[in-house]
Design a protein around this motif. Structure first.
Motif, PDB file in Angstrom:
ATOM      1  N   PRO A 332       0.815  -1.220   0.000  1.00 42.73           N
ATOM      2  CA  PRO A 332       0.000   0.000   0.000  1.00 42.73           C
ATOM      3  C   PRO A 332       0.847   1.267   0.000  1.00 42.73           C
ATOM      4  CG  PRO A 332       0.006  -0.996   2.187  1.00 42.73           C
ATOM      5  CD  PRO A 332       0.655  -1.981   1.255  1.00 42.73           C
ATOM      6  N   ASN A 333       2.105   1.136   0.399  1.00 47.56           N
ATOM      7  CA  ASN A 333       3.010   2.279   0.450  1.00 47.56           C
ATOM      8  C   ASN A 333       3.552   2.669  -0.917  1.00 47.56           C
ATOM      9  OD1 ASN A 333       4.104  -0.323   0.824  1.00 47.56           O
ATOM     10  ND2 ASN A 333       5.955   0.409   1.804  1.00 47.56           N
ATOM     11  N   TYR A 334       3.398   1.823  -1.944  1.00 45.20           N
ATOM     12  CA  TYR A 334       3.973   2.122  -3.245  1.00 45.20           C
ATOM     13  C   TYR A 334       2.958   2.115  -4.389  1.00 45.20           C
ATOM     14  CZ  TYR A 334       8.137   0.710  -0.600  1.00 45.20           C
ATOM     15  OH  TYR A 334       9.100   0.577   0.357  1.00 45.20           O
ATOM     16  N   GLY A 335       1.768   1.593  -4.208  1.00 46.65           N
ATOM     17  CA  GLY A 335       0.809   1.461  -5.294  1.00 46.65           C
ATOM     18  C   GLY A 335      -0.013   2.716  -5.503  1.00 46.65           C
ATOM     19  N   CYS A 336      -1.229   2.529  -6.002  1.00 46.83           N
ATOM     20  CA  CYS A 336      -2.082   3.672  -6.323  1.00 46.83           C
ATOM     21  C   CYS A 336      -2.503   4.439  -5.073  1.00 46.83           C
ATOM     22  CB  CYS A 336      -3.323   3.205  -7.090  1.00 46.83           C
ATOM     23  SG  CYS A 336      -4.481   2.227  -6.104  1.00 46.83           S
ATOM     24  N   GLU A 337      -2.351   3.825  -3.900  1.00 45.89           N
ATOM     25  CA  GLU A 337      -2.710   4.504  -2.657  1.00 45.89           C
ATOM     26  C   GLU A 337      -1.481   5.015  -1.902  1.00 45.89           C
ATOM     27  OE1 GLU A 337      -6.727   2.918  -0.902  1.00 45.89           O
ATOM     28  OE2 GLU A 337      -5.409   1.193  -1.201  1.00 45.89           O
ATOM     29  N   ALA A 338      -0.350   5.174  -2.626  1.00 45.27           N
ATOM     30  CA  ALA A 338       0.873   5.641  -1.980  1.00 45.27           C
ATOM     31  C   ALA A 338       0.696   7.011  -1.348  1.00 45.27           C
ATOM     32  CB  ALA A 338       2.024   5.667  -2.991  1.00 45.27           C
ATOM     33  N   ASP A 339      -0.010   7.911  -2.046  1.00 48.74           N
ATOM     34  CA  ASP A 339      -0.230   9.253  -1.483  1.00 48.74           C
ATOM     35  C   ASP A 339      -1.101   9.170  -0.236  1.00 48.74           C
ATOM     36  OD1 ASP A 339       1.292  10.344  -3.475  1.00 48.74           O
ATOM     37  OD2 ASP A 339      -0.404  11.026  -4.687  1.00 48.74           O
ATOM     38  N   LEU A 340      -2.124   8.314  -0.279  1.00 46.40           N
ATOM     39  CA  LEU A 340      -2.975   8.131   0.893  1.00 46.40           C
ATOM     40  C   LEU A 340      -2.177   7.523   2.031  1.00 46.40           C
ATOM     41  CD1 LEU A 340      -5.725   8.101   2.309  1.00 46.40           C
ATOM     42  CD2 LEU A 340      -6.190   5.899   1.197  1.00 46.40           C
ATOM     43  N   PHE A 341      -1.328   6.571   1.717  1.00 41.63           N
ATOM     44  CA  PHE A 341      -0.468   5.958   2.724  1.00 41.63           C
ATOM     45  C   PHE A 341       0.421   7.018   3.373  1.00 41.63           C
ATOM     46  CE2 PHE A 341       3.596   4.227   4.018  1.00 41.63           C
ATOM     47  CZ  PHE A 341       3.264   3.092   4.733  1.00 41.63           C
ATOM     48  N   THR A 342       1.081   7.813   2.558  1.00 43.30           N
ATOM     49  CA  THR A 342       1.982   8.839   3.079  1.00 43.30           C
ATOM     50  C   THR A 342       1.234   9.834   3.948  1.00 43.30           C
ATOM     51  OG1 THR A 342       3.445   8.619   1.163  1.00 43.30           O
ATOM     52  CG2 THR A 342       3.588  10.663   2.408  1.00 43.30           C
ATOM     53  N   ARG A 343       0.067  10.256   3.476  1.00 41.90           N
ATOM     54  CA  ARG A 343      -0.737  11.212   4.258  1.00 41.90           C
ATOM     55  C   ARG A 343      -1.176  10.596   5.580  1.00 41.90           C
ATOM     56  NH1 ARG A 343      -3.896  12.203   0.510  1.00 41.90           N
ATOM     57  NH2 ARG A 343      -5.840  11.161   1.120  1.00 41.90           N
ATOM     58  N   THR A 344      -1.517   9.317   5.546  1.00 42.85           N
ATOM     59  CA  THR A 344      -1.929   8.626   6.767  1.00 42.85           C
ATOM     60  C   THR A 344      -0.791   8.585   7.777  1.00 42.85           C
ATOM     61  OG1 THR A 344      -3.512   7.251   5.551  1.00 42.85           O
ATOM     62  CG2 THR A 344      -2.809   6.455   7.706  1.00 42.85           C
ATOM     63  N   VAL A 345       0.409   8.261   7.309  1.00 42.53           N
ATOM     64  CA  VAL A 345       1.573   8.211   8.198  1.00 42.53           C
ATOM     65  C   VAL A 345       1.825   9.580   8.821  1.00 42.53           C
ATOM     66  CG1 VAL A 345       4.079   7.891   8.268  1.00 42.53           C
ATOM     67  CG2 VAL A 345       2.647   6.268   7.012  1.00 42.53           C
ATOM     68  N   ILE A 346       1.749  10.623   8.020  1.00 43.41           N
ATOM     69  CA  ILE A 346       1.996  11.980   8.530  1.00 43.41           C
ATOM     70  C   ILE A 346       0.955  12.369   9.568  1.00 43.41           C
ATOM     71  CG2 ILE A 346       2.044  14.426   7.899  1.00 43.41           C
ATOM     72  CD1 ILE A 346       3.113  13.449   5.114  1.00 43.41           C
ATOM     73  N   GLU A 347      -0.308  12.135   9.249  1.00 45.32           N
ATOM     74  CA  GLU A 347      -1.384  12.585  10.129  1.00 45.32           C
ATOM     75  C   GLU A 347      -1.501  11.747  11.393  1.00 45.32           C
ATOM     76  OE1 GLU A 347      -4.810  12.502   7.627  1.00 45.32           O
ATOM     77  OE2 GLU A 347      -4.216  14.300   6.482  1.00 45.32           O
ATOM     78  N   ARG A 348      -1.247  10.451  11.285  1.00 49.24           N
ATOM     79  CA  ARG A 348      -1.434   9.567  12.440  1.00 49.24           C
ATOM     80  C   ARG A 348      -0.241   9.557  13.380  1.00 49.24           C
ATOM     81  NH1 ARG A 348      -5.966   6.041  12.087  1.00 49.24           N
ATOM     82  NH2 ARG A 348      -7.341   7.013  10.550  1.00 49.24           N
ATOM     83  N   PHE A 349       0.972   9.611  12.818  1.00 53.02           N
ATOM     84  CA  PHE A 349       2.140   9.303  13.650  1.00 53.02           C
ATOM     85  C   PHE A 349       2.981  10.507  14.037  1.00 53.02           C
ATOM     86  CE2 PHE A 349       1.421   5.436  10.962  1.00 53.02           C
ATOM     87  CZ  PHE A 349       0.672   4.790  11.930  1.00 53.02           C
ATOM     88  N   ARG A 350       3.085  11.514  13.177  1.00 54.88           N
ATOM     89  CA  ARG A 350       3.918  12.641  13.561  1.00 54.88           C
ATOM     90  C   ARG A 350       3.451  13.289  14.864  1.00 54.88           C
ATOM     91  NH1 ARG A 350       5.188  18.035  12.961  1.00 54.88           N
ATOM     92  NH2 ARG A 350       7.369  18.456  12.404  1.00 54.88           N
ATOM     93  N   PRO A 351       2.115  13.416  15.109  1.00 55.86           N
ATOM     94  CA  PRO A 351       1.696  14.012  16.381  1.00 55.86           C
ATOM     95  C   PRO A 351       2.148  13.217  17.608  1.00 55.86           C
ATOM     96  CG  PRO A 351      -0.103  14.065  14.802  1.00 55.86           C
ATOM     97  CD  PRO A 351       0.973  13.210  14.200  1.00 55.86           C
ATOM     98  N   LEU A 352       2.428  11.914  17.451  1.00 56.07           N
ATOM     99  CA  LEU A 352       2.851  11.112  18.597  1.00 56.07           C
ATOM    100  C   LEU A 352       4.216  11.553  19.116  1.00 56.07           C
ATOM    101  CD1 LEU A 352       1.807   7.509  17.474  1.00 56.07           C
ATOM    102  CD2 LEU A 352       0.549   9.092  18.933  1.00 56.07           C
TER     103      LEU A 352
END
Length: 367
Positions: A332-352
């Protein structure tokens, strides 16, 4: 003399140092305080290659563990997840026997063991903490790297904000047998008699011997094709290629060869160890002292999504979350949802990394 000149020229081409380009602003000037480093760092009496990139040296660190065993994902991370560099210092580790660190498969063969990979990974986490003056870092493991990530997070929870499993593996034996059965059943239903005969002749995994990878590829290649079919029917597509893996300035010409050899040689050395140890994380690794997140493609047939979900249900952790990607498979990190994956990582984990700002809403799905 001509032969000598050709030999010298070939040597220079093969060994010309790789480099990672600087991080620049909109005008093309190097961004002050940014991190763009490709280095051999000291890890347990060896020196192993690590790529570190981020828009500021004060950003939280995300250590990425590539899949395989024997695979390098440096090129794929750079190609598909570059946006992460604005929010994290992304550190991609070239593991022993992999890519730029492939020669260690011969000079330090003892590092090609499950326990030593974990030790080296923990040494790298310690190094990154010291280098960037951080109390904890984030740990993300993809595919084979998700085995390492689980073991590292359990061994030293004090090092990590959270563990993030992508294409989370559980048990190689169970995964492989399910994949073999899936291909055999579909091949029979579709009348692919030659493939059926080949699969029946070699029998179900686990496999061993010098041609182990070829035997696995007999069913893994069609299994990947079936996975791609499921993704297309779900409206997805695209993905990662071997060309993307090696076509980046960080890799020398000889490193591109190493990337190919690692997939063959290191896989054959390391993968059987998982089978011999009868690794089953759902039975052996369920207790965590750090938050655990699984980012899973709904149509993953490589690390069967059903096994990842079963493993997730058994985990006990301070917080856990399973995030599905509905148009993806194993990557999921490299396919058609790569941008969604990246956005998810930024939004979910950076605040931690900044608890005072709040972790955000932990619920929901990326589907």
């Amino acid at each position: 003399m001509a032969c000598l000149a050709v030999l010298v020229g070939l040597t220079v081409v093969l060994l010309w140092p790789g480099h990672t380009p600087p991080i620049t602003d909109a005008s093309g000037k190097v961004l002050p305080g940014s991190v763009a480093a490709l280095e051999r760092v000291p890890l347990n009496e060896t020196r192993q290659w690590v790529l570190m990139r981020g828009h500021s040296e004060r950003l939280p660190v995300l250590l990425f563990l590539s899949g395989g065993p024997g695979g390098t994902e440096m090129g794929w991370v750079r190609a598909h997840n570059a946006e992460l560099e604005k929010h994290f210092i992304v550190a991609v580790w070239e593991q022993p026997g992999v890519g730029k660190s492939y020669p260690l498969a011969f000079t330090h063969r003892e590092h090609l063991t499950l326990d030593q990979y974990v030790e080296d990974g923990l040494a790298l986490a310690e190094y990154l903490k010291r280098r960037f003056h951080q109390d904890k870092i984030f740990l993300m493991g993809h595919s084979w790297g998700s085995f390492l990530g689980v073991w590292m997070a359990q061994r030293r929870p004090d090092l990590f904000h959270a563990y993030i499993g992508v294409g989370q593996m559980t048990s190689t034996v169970q995964d492989d047998r399910l994949g073999y059965r899936y291909v055999l059943e579909h091949a029979r239903a579709e009348g692919k008699l030659e493939l059926v005969r080949k699969l029946e002749r070699q029998g179900p995994p686990p496999y061993s011997g010098s041609l182990i990878l070829l035997r696995y590829m007999t069913y893994l290649n069609p299994l990947t094709a079936y996975e791609h079919g499921l993704i297309r029917r779900a409206g997805g597509g695209g993905g990662n290629t071997f060309g993307e893996m090696v076509s980046l300035p960080e890799l020398r010409v000889i490193d591109k060869l190493y990337a190919f050899l690692g997939l063959i040689h290191t896989f054959s050395v390391v993968y059987p160890q998982l089978n011999e140890r009868q690794v089953d994380l759902a039975q052996q690794a369920t207790d965590f002292e750090v938050p655990v997140y699984f980012l899973i493609g709904r149509h993953d047939l490589n690390a069967m999504a059903s096994l990842s979900e079963r493993y997730f249900e058994r985990i006990r952790a301070p917080h856990k979350e399973l995030i599905w990607f509905g148009r993806s498979g194993h990557n999921p990190n490299y396919g058609c949802e790569a941008d969604l994956f990246t956005r998810t990582v930024i939004e979910r984990f950076r605040p931690l990394a900044f608890p005072s700002r709040g972790p955000g809403d932990p619920r929901g799905s990326a589907e």
